[in-house]
Design an enzyme around this catalytic site. Structure first.
Site, PDB file in Angstrom:
ATOM      1  CB  SER A 179      -0.953  -0.039   1.203  1.00 52.38           C
ATOM      2  OG  SER A 179      -1.990   0.894   1.043  1.00 52.38           O
ATOM      3  CG  ASP A 402      -6.099  -3.283  -4.089  1.00 54.05           C
ATOM      4  OD1 ASP A 402      -7.032  -2.833  -3.396  1.00 54.05           O
ATOM      5  OD2 ASP A 402      -4.977  -2.756  -4.145  1.00 54.05           O
ATOM      6  CG  HIS A 458      -4.698  -3.227  -0.455  1.00 56.98           C
ATOM      7  ND1 HIS A 458      -4.218  -2.425  -1.461  1.00 56.98           N
ATOM      8  CD2 HIS A 458      -4.177  -2.731   0.695  1.00 56.98           C
ATOM      9  CE1 HIS A 458      -3.446  -1.474  -0.949  1.00 56.98           C
ATOM     10  NE2 HIS A 458      -3.409  -1.645   0.367  1.00 56.98           N
TER      11      HIS A 458
END
Length: 481
Positions: A179, A402, A458
């Site tokens: 991320s 994601d 994710h």
């Protein structure tokens, strides 16, 4: 017990100084003997005994591998909490891997407790960074920071870790994260690569924020081709945001384009879809992006998408904090209740040697996130520096469903580095124990690979643990994907 005090515990300081500075032959022999003893003692006393986790409450069976938890104090008044887990394989020779979760403002212990393990192939170091995240804190309680300061503080923390654990300084070292780790990892690597005392071998970034522009532009295509937008909205986007076959969903100043993009954001963020995994349910069900919990305002948004536009929810976050004193930040459609309750248990905090000055543990810190200054719009320069050394192994991987940091944007980013292709895009396989299955797709360049994990969101290791373990093992062992 810290290694740095080893010789002083055996000889008084004045004796050590006299031994090391004397020119007499007999004394020099004694000096040599003392140094040998020092090296032996340092080797034995490497890990800080006071940080070792002796017992973890709540476990039916205690781990048979060593763990350490404590603080790495840097920049005079900042104390970053770390949790270090030795490999269950061969810790003396296995790689050392640093893991950083993103946010900015989210705890790496979320990766530790909900994504990773068992620790079979590497020694894992989890750093709660920056100060204000998780159990990390600053003496002055001031948590405004930026990308450059964070990379320097992470580097200083890493240097201190190697002082506390000198036995790992020669192990192969990898920097990894996910991320907003897409910013943390390469900016830290840029510093580490200049330090010859650290045996850096490569970096891996999962579903990373590599370029705001490419992430925004690609998300609109991702949403349309996954059936989220519909023909009418897509036609409006094409009409108002595109010109001469090129679409700009990031910098467009056309008001009609901005209006259409606000509709995209409502669908992606606010319609009840799980932004971290399009095909997974939303934990806790569909709810508003701002809710109230125990007297706190809870924001379910990390504000990494469409940050260029004034209608972005990120601007609303700032206004909210001006009105309410207490704000909590929760990643949308996730449930951190179990981790939060466990880590805030007083017996667990005692076992982890958590400072009384630390805040209560939360998966993400609104204070850090809202005060964080983003200095890098992309990290192309950092990647090119790493690749220019021709010796670091670089992996960019993405779960392909994601929407927070979608695979297409990172694929475009990797392609923009213009590295020589070694292996054209193809499927990669993993063994389930019964048969082989397609793990996703991979394209390999010189010292660089872009890899997708099929059906994962994710948090790749959570969604596809066996595929993730195979990918990670091949990365660390420098094997073909």
């Amino acid at each position: 017990m810290h290694a740095r005090g080893g010789l002083a515990r055996i000889f008084p300081a004045w004796v050590v100084l006299d031994l090391l500075t004397s020119t007499a032959p007999a004394t020099r022999k004694m000096c040599t003997w003392a140094l040998c003893l020092l090296w032996a003692v340092l080797g034995v006393l490497g890990a800080p005994e006071g940080d070792e986790i002796k017992f973890l409450p709540g476990l039916q069976k205690q781990p048979n591998f060593k763990q350490y938890s404590g603080y790495l104090s840097i920049a005079e008044n900042k104390h970053l909490h770390y949790w270090f887990v030795e490999s269950q394989g061969n810790p003396e020779n296995d790689p050392l891997v640093l893991w950083l979760n993103g946010g900015p403002g989210c705890s790496s212990l979320d990766g530790f407790l909900t994504e990773h393990g068992p620790f079979l192939i590497a020694n894992m170091l989890y750093l709660e960074s920056p100060a204000g995240v998780g159990f990390s804190y600053s003496d002055d309680k001031q948590y405004a920071t930026n990308d450059t300061e964070v990379s320097m503080n992470n580097y200083l923390a890493l240097k201190q870790f190697f002082q506390l654990f000198p036995e790992y300084k020669n192990n192969e070292f990898f920097i990894t994260g996910e991320s907003y780790g897409g910013i943390y990892v390469p900016t830290l690597a840029e510093r580490v690569m200049e330090d010859s005392s650290i045996n850096l071998q490569g970096i891996a970034v999962g579903n990373g924020m590599s370029s705001y522009e490419l992430n925004d532009n690609s998300l609109v295509y991702f949403a349309y081709y996954h059936g989220l937008l519909g023909t009418s909205l897509w036609m409006d986007l094409q009409t108002y945001c595109c010109k001469n076959g090129k679409c700009d969903f990031y910098n467009s100043i056309n008001s009609n384009c901005s209006k259409s993009l606000s509709e995209v954001q409502k669908i992606v963020y606010y319609s009840g879809l799980n932004i971290y995994n399009l095909y997974a349910p939303c934990a806790g069900g569909v709810k508003s992006e701002v809710s109230y919990n125990d007297g706190h305002v809870v924001i379910h948004d990390l504000g990494n998408i469409f940050t260029q536009h004034p209608w972005s929810f990120m601007w609303n976050e700032v206004r909210i904090t001006a009105i309410f004193k207490s704000v909590k930040l929760e990643p949308p459609c996730t449930n951190a209740t179990a981790s939060t309750k466990y880590l805030n248990n007083p017996y667990v905090k005692s076992a982890l040697h958590i400072s009384a000055s630390a805040l209560d543990w939360e998966v993400c810190s609104a204070d850090v996130n809202l005060k964080y200054k983003r200095l890098y719009k992309d990290v192309k320069e950092q990647y090119l520096k790493l690749l220019g050394r021709l010796k670091y192994r670089v992996l960019v991987y993405n779960g392909d469903v994601d929407m927070a940091c979608n695979f297409l944007g990172d694929e475009w980013f990797v392609e923009s580095l213009q590295q020589e292709v070694q292996v054209n895009r193809r499927t990669w396989l993993f063994n389930t124990g019964v048969n082989q299955q397609v793990g996703g797709f991979v394209k390999e360049f010189s010292n660089l690979a872009f890899l997708t994990v099929k059906g994962s969101g994710h948090m790749v290791p959570t969604d596809k643990p066996l595929a993730a373990f195979t990918m990670f093992s091949r990365f660390l062992k420098k094997q073909p994907y």
